[in-house]
Design a protein around this motif. Structure first.
Motif, PDB file in Angstrom:
ATOM      1  N   SER A   6       0.849  -1.191   0.000  1.00 17.20           N
ATOM      2  CA  SER A   6       0.000   0.000   0.000  1.00 17.20           C
ATOM      3  C   SER A   6       0.884   1.240   0.000  1.00 17.20           C
ATOM      4  O   SER A   6       2.069   1.173   0.320  1.00 17.20           O
ATOM      5  CB  SER A   6      -0.935   0.011   1.213  1.00 17.20           C
ATOM      6  N   ARG A  49       1.612   4.838   1.646  1.00 12.98           N
ATOM      7  CA  ARG A  49       1.423   5.507   2.926  1.00 12.98           C
ATOM      8  C   ARG A  49       2.198   6.813   2.917  1.00 12.98           C
ATOM      9  O   ARG A  49       3.236   6.925   2.252  1.00 12.98           O
ATOM     10  CB  ARG A  49       1.936   4.641   4.084  1.00 12.98           C
ATOM     11  N   ARG A  62      -1.995  12.319   2.944  1.00 13.46           N
ATOM     12  CA  ARG A  62      -3.121  11.466   3.348  1.00 13.46           C
ATOM     13  C   ARG A  62      -4.167  11.399   2.240  1.00 13.46           C
ATOM     14  O   ARG A  62      -4.727  10.331   1.970  1.00 13.46           O
ATOM     15  CB  ARG A  62      -3.741  11.979   4.649  1.00 13.46           C
ATOM     16  N   VAL A  63      -4.417  12.521   1.576  1.00 11.52           N
ATOM     17  CA  VAL A  63      -5.381  12.524   0.465  1.00 11.52           C
ATOM     18  C   VAL A  63      -4.836  11.703  -0.698  1.00 11.52           C
ATOM     19  O   VAL A  63      -5.571  10.903  -1.294  1.00 11.52           O
ATOM     20  CB  VAL A  63      -5.723  13.967   0.030  1.00 11.52           C
ATOM     21  N   ALA A 109      -2.784   9.167  -0.597  1.00 14.38           N
ATOM     22  CA  ALA A 109      -2.888   7.752  -0.234  1.00 14.38           C
ATOM     23  C   ALA A 109      -4.332   7.273  -0.335  1.00 14.38           C
ATOM     24  O   ALA A 109      -4.594   6.156  -0.798  1.00 14.38           O
ATOM     25  CB  ALA A 109      -2.340   7.524   1.177  1.00 14.38           C
ATOM     26  N   ALA A 110      -5.281   8.110   0.062  1.00 15.12           N
ATOM     27  CA  ALA A 110      -6.706   7.744  -0.025  1.00 15.12           C
ATOM     28  C   ALA A 110      -7.150   7.611  -1.479  1.00 15.12           C
ATOM     29  O   ALA A 110      -7.917   6.704  -1.821  1.00 15.12           O
ATOM     30  CB  ALA A 110      -7.562   8.767   0.705  1.00 15.12           C
ATOM     31  N   VAL A 111      -6.672   8.498  -2.352  1.00 18.62           N
ATOM     32  CA  VAL A 111      -7.005   8.413  -3.779  1.00 18.62           C
ATOM     33  C   VAL A 111      -6.439   7.116  -4.359  1.00 18.62           C
ATOM     34  O   VAL A 111      -7.131   6.393  -5.087  1.00 18.62           O
ATOM     35  CB  VAL A 111      -6.479   9.645  -4.548  1.00 18.62           C
ATOM     36  N   GLU A 117      -5.794   4.358  -2.783  1.00 14.48           N
ATOM     37  CA  GLU A 117      -6.579   3.245  -2.243  1.00 14.48           C
ATOM     38  C   GLU A 117      -7.927   3.133  -2.964  1.00 14.48           C
ATOM     39  O   GLU A 117      -8.365   2.031  -3.293  1.00 14.48           O
ATOM     40  CB  GLU A 117      -6.800   3.449  -0.748  1.00 14.48           C
ATOM     41  N   ALA A 118      -8.572   4.264  -3.216  1.00 13.93           N
ATOM     42  CA  ALA A 118      -9.857   4.246  -3.929  1.00 13.93           C
ATOM     43  C   ALA A 118      -9.680   3.744  -5.363  1.00 13.93           C
ATOM     44  O   ALA A 118     -10.539   3.027  -5.888  1.00 13.93           O
ATOM     45  CB  ALA A 118     -10.488   5.633  -3.918  1.00 13.93           C
ATOM     46  N   THR A 175     -13.294   2.287  -6.445  1.00  9.43           N
ATOM     47  CA  THR A 175     -14.353   3.172  -5.951  1.00  9.43           C
ATOM     48  C   THR A 175     -14.112   4.647  -6.288  1.00  9.43           C
ATOM     49  O   THR A 175     -14.963   5.479  -5.982  1.00  9.43           O
ATOM     50  CB  THR A 175     -14.495   3.043  -4.426  1.00  9.43           C
ATOM     51  N   TRP A 176     -12.997   4.981  -6.897  1.00  6.19           N
ATOM     52  CA  TRP A 176     -12.642   6.372  -7.154  1.00  6.19           C
ATOM     53  C   TRP A 176     -13.711   7.099  -7.968  1.00  6.19           C
ATOM     54  O   TRP A 176     -14.090   8.224  -7.662  1.00  6.19           O
ATOM     55  CB  TRP A 176     -11.282   6.437  -7.842  1.00  6.19           C
ATOM     56  N   TYR A 182     -20.353   9.639  -1.599  1.00  2.00           N
ATOM     57  CA  TYR A 182     -20.098   8.382  -2.273  1.00  2.00           C
ATOM     58  C   TYR A 182     -21.390   7.949  -2.944  1.00  2.00           C
ATOM     59  O   TYR A 182     -22.419   7.781  -2.285  1.00  2.00           O
ATOM     60  CB  TYR A 182     -19.631   7.310  -1.273  1.00  2.00           C
TER      61      TYR A 182
END
Length: 151
Positions: free
Chosen positions: A80, A82, A93-94, A96-98, A100-101, A106-107, A123
């Motif tokens: 992943s 990080r 953090r954003v 990493a979240a993008v 992951e999505a 799910t993006w 969502y």
């Protein structure tokens, strides 16, 4: 990114509670945080098929500067992205979240409400992925009532 912020023209980043909720690092620049928020909002509007709400820096340009590292789990060898620093800057953090999505598929379902006085991020849980409003009870109902009255 709640609707009330746009409709009242108030920036909720001005409140200490909102800043604390974002877990911002002490040295984070609020101008950069606002720029990230508006760039993300424009991207989520595009996911919903809408034009940007104003001129913004492209999200990809901002996220390219995010300090991320690849972490591989010793337990299951999963990988992943990080944030490279601790405490992690909001940009990392954003990013990493993008990522992951994107990997979760799910993006494209992350969208911004089409109501001009809202643009709240949500969502899209609709079966076909064609949701238009953050809430059918609020923004959707208002849009439908405006359309009805216009007839």
């Amino acid at each position: 990114m709640r609707a009330a912020g746009l409709s009242r023209r108030a920036d909720t980043l001005e409140s200490p509670e909102a800043r604390a909720g974002l877990r911002l690092a002490a040295d984070e620049d609020f101008t950069a945080v606002r720029e990230l928020r508006e760039s993300l909002r424009a991207t989520l509007l595009a996911h919903a098929g809408h034009a940007p709400h104003g001129p913004v820096t492209p999200l990809g340009t901002l996220l390219a500067a995010a300090p991320l590292v690849v972490v591989v789990s010793a337990e299951d060898s999963s990988a992943s992205l990080r944030p490279a620093a601790d405490p992690a800057p909001l940009l990392a953090r954003v990013a990493a979240a993008v990522a992951e999505a994107l990997t979760a598929g799910t993006w494209q379902r992350l969208k911004a409400c089409e109501a001009a006085d809202c643009h709240w991020a949500y969502y899209d849980r609709s079966p076909a992925g064609r949701g238009r409003w953050c809430s059918m009870q609020v923004c959707g109902a208002r849009a439908k009532m405006r359309r009805y009255r216009a007839k």
